[in-house]
Design an enzyme around this catalytic site. Structure first.
Site, short mmCIF file in Angstrom:
data_model
loop_
_atom_site.label_atom_id
_atom_site.label_comp_id
_atom_site.label_asym_id
_atom_site.label_seq_id
_atom_site.Cartn_x
_atom_site.Cartn_y
_atom_site.Cartn_z
N GLN A 1 50.71 21.37 14.87
CA GLN A 1 50.24 21.35 13.61
C GLN A 1 48.64 21.83 13.70
O GLN A 1 47.99 21.38 14.17
CB GLN A 1 50.17 19.50 13.16
CG GLN A 1 49.69 19.49 11.68
CD GLN A 1 50.76 20.27 10.55
OE1 GLN A 1 51.84 20.15 10.59
NE2 GLN A 1 50.01 20.79 9.72
N LYS B 1 57.43 15.87 7.52
CA LYS B 1 58.37 16.67 8.46
C LYS B 1 59.29 15.65 9.18
O LYS B 1 60.52 15.77 9.09
CB LYS B 1 57.71 17.87 9.20
CG LYS B 1 57.08 18.91 8.42
CD LYS B 1 55.81 19.60 9.21
CE LYS B 1 55.11 20.56 8.36
NZ LYS B 1 53.81 21.24 9.26
N ASP C 1 57.96 27.65 13.98
CA ASP C 1 56.80 27.71 13.05
C ASP C 1 56.37 29.51 13.11
O ASP C 1 55.90 29.90 12.11
CB ASP C 1 55.51 27.10 13.80
CG ASP C 1 54.96 26.24 12.45
OD1 ASP C 1 55.43 26.18 11.33
OD2 ASP C 1 53.86 25.54 12.76
#
Ligand SMILES: NC(=O)c1ccc[n+]([C@@H]2O[C@H](COP(=O)([O-])OP(=O)(O)OC[C@H]3O[C@@H](n4cnc5c(N)ncnc54)[C@H](OP(=O)(O)O)[C@@H]3O)[C@@H](O)[C@H]2O)c1
Length: 296
Positions: free
Chosen positions: A99, A55, A122
């Site tokens: 994450q 990413k 997200d």
């Protein structure tokens, strides 16, 4: 038949989206805004290191400012929440990505809920999940389900009235994807069945599917005899299986027995090279949208 046979080329579609995102980044630059994305990684899970690295590289390629905070596995919830609070107030970062998976002592739900919904690129904050459920487009949609949706649309797959079977009811993929495809909206309107470990005769559900999406995390679970001829098959799973021939000692496979299923499918995603690149493309698209909304 397209030049790649019945393969849905997720990498090429992701590139298409990156080009659109790059154009938006250029437009933001004319008013002095550079989108910024802050990554938070806790512990040393090797897969998480790889994912955040991929990413970060896309951010650099498109000109999104990124910053990665790596915290030790023993970080307390209070310390993690304090960092998120600082990032919520940091104007240079319009998106925050924590994450997954987090170490077991941290309460993931509390952590995701601490991210400002306006920076939750997200899409895991309860406000954004709730908006998705309600069909309110002002929220952020989680990147993997959004990527699957976009991949189907850009491949010309008709969703209205289609029988979709989603294997897996996880909060990150299965549940939000079901909500997305079920929307009463021109680019959705599917009839969605969600299967899980307590589903009776799961194979029978699969065989009815016009579109079968596997998001379980079980290596090569979907076999050819579970797929209706001509169905669209999307493989979200990422599984490590031992492979003595590989340098790492393992290789990655999806939830679909690709070699067996491909000849039977109308369209199928390769894995890797299907859903993974789309997930990253949607993350950058969400980040640029967050930057536009926060600075507009
Ligand atoms: N490509 C990408 O960008 C991307 C992104 C995110 C995730 N993934 C991958 O997608 C997969 C799913 O992720 P997730 O986070 O949604 O996982 P998850 O939260 O663990 O959910 C897995 C789901 O699969 C169901 N399941 C597991 N084994 C089953 C079986 N034998 N039969 C029927 N159902 C079964 C579970 O049922 P129960 O609910 O009954 O336990 C659960 O609903 C993983 O392989 C993950 O690595 C890929």
């Amino acid at each position: 038949m397209n030049p790649t046979g019945n393969l849905i080329d997720g990498r090429a579609l992701a590139e298409q989206i990156h080009r659109e995102t790059a154009a938006e980044i250029t437009a933001l630059a004319t008013r002095g805004v550079q989108p910024g994305l802050a990554f938070v990684r806790v512990g040393d899970d090797p897969a998480s290191q790889v994912y955040v690295g991929m990413k970060e590289r896309q951010c650099a390629r498109l000109g999104v400012r990124s910053q990665t905070h790596v915290l030790p596995a023993a970080t307390s919830e209070a310390e993690l929440l304090a960092l998120i609070a600082r990032l919520n107030d940091e104007p240079a970062f319009h998106g925050i990505l924590v994450q997954a998976p987090l170490p077991a002592h941290l309460n993931s739900a509390r952590v995701y809920a601490a991210v400002s919904p306006a920076k939750d690129v997200d899409g895991f904050h309860p406000v954004n999940m709730g908006k998705l459920m309600l069909g309110d487009p002002s929220g952020f949609v989680p990147c993997t389900p959004a990527g699957v949706h976009e991949l189907l649309l850009r491949s010309g797959v008709a969703l209205a009235g289609a029988d979709v079977v989603v294997l897996g009811r996880g909060n990150i993929v299965g549940k939000p994807l079901a909500a997305l495809l079920l929307q009463k909206a021109p680019q959705a309107d599917a009839t969605v069945t969600v299967c899980h470990s307590r589903t009776r005769d799961l194979a029978a559900h699969c065989r009815r599917a016009d579109i079968l999406v596997a998001a379980m995390g079980v290596a090569e679970f979907v076999k050819a005899d579970m797929v209706k001829p001509g169905a669209v098959v999307v493989d979200v799973g990422v599984n490590r299986v031992p492979d003595p021939a590989a340098k790492s000692g393992y290789r990655l496979v999806g939830d679909v027995d690709f070699a067996g299923v491909q000849p039977r499918a109308g369209l199928i995603t390769p894995n890797p090279g299907g859903v993974g690149p789309m997930t990253i493309a949607m993350l950058l698209r969400n980040t640029v949208r967050a930057a536009r909304l926060l600075t507009g």
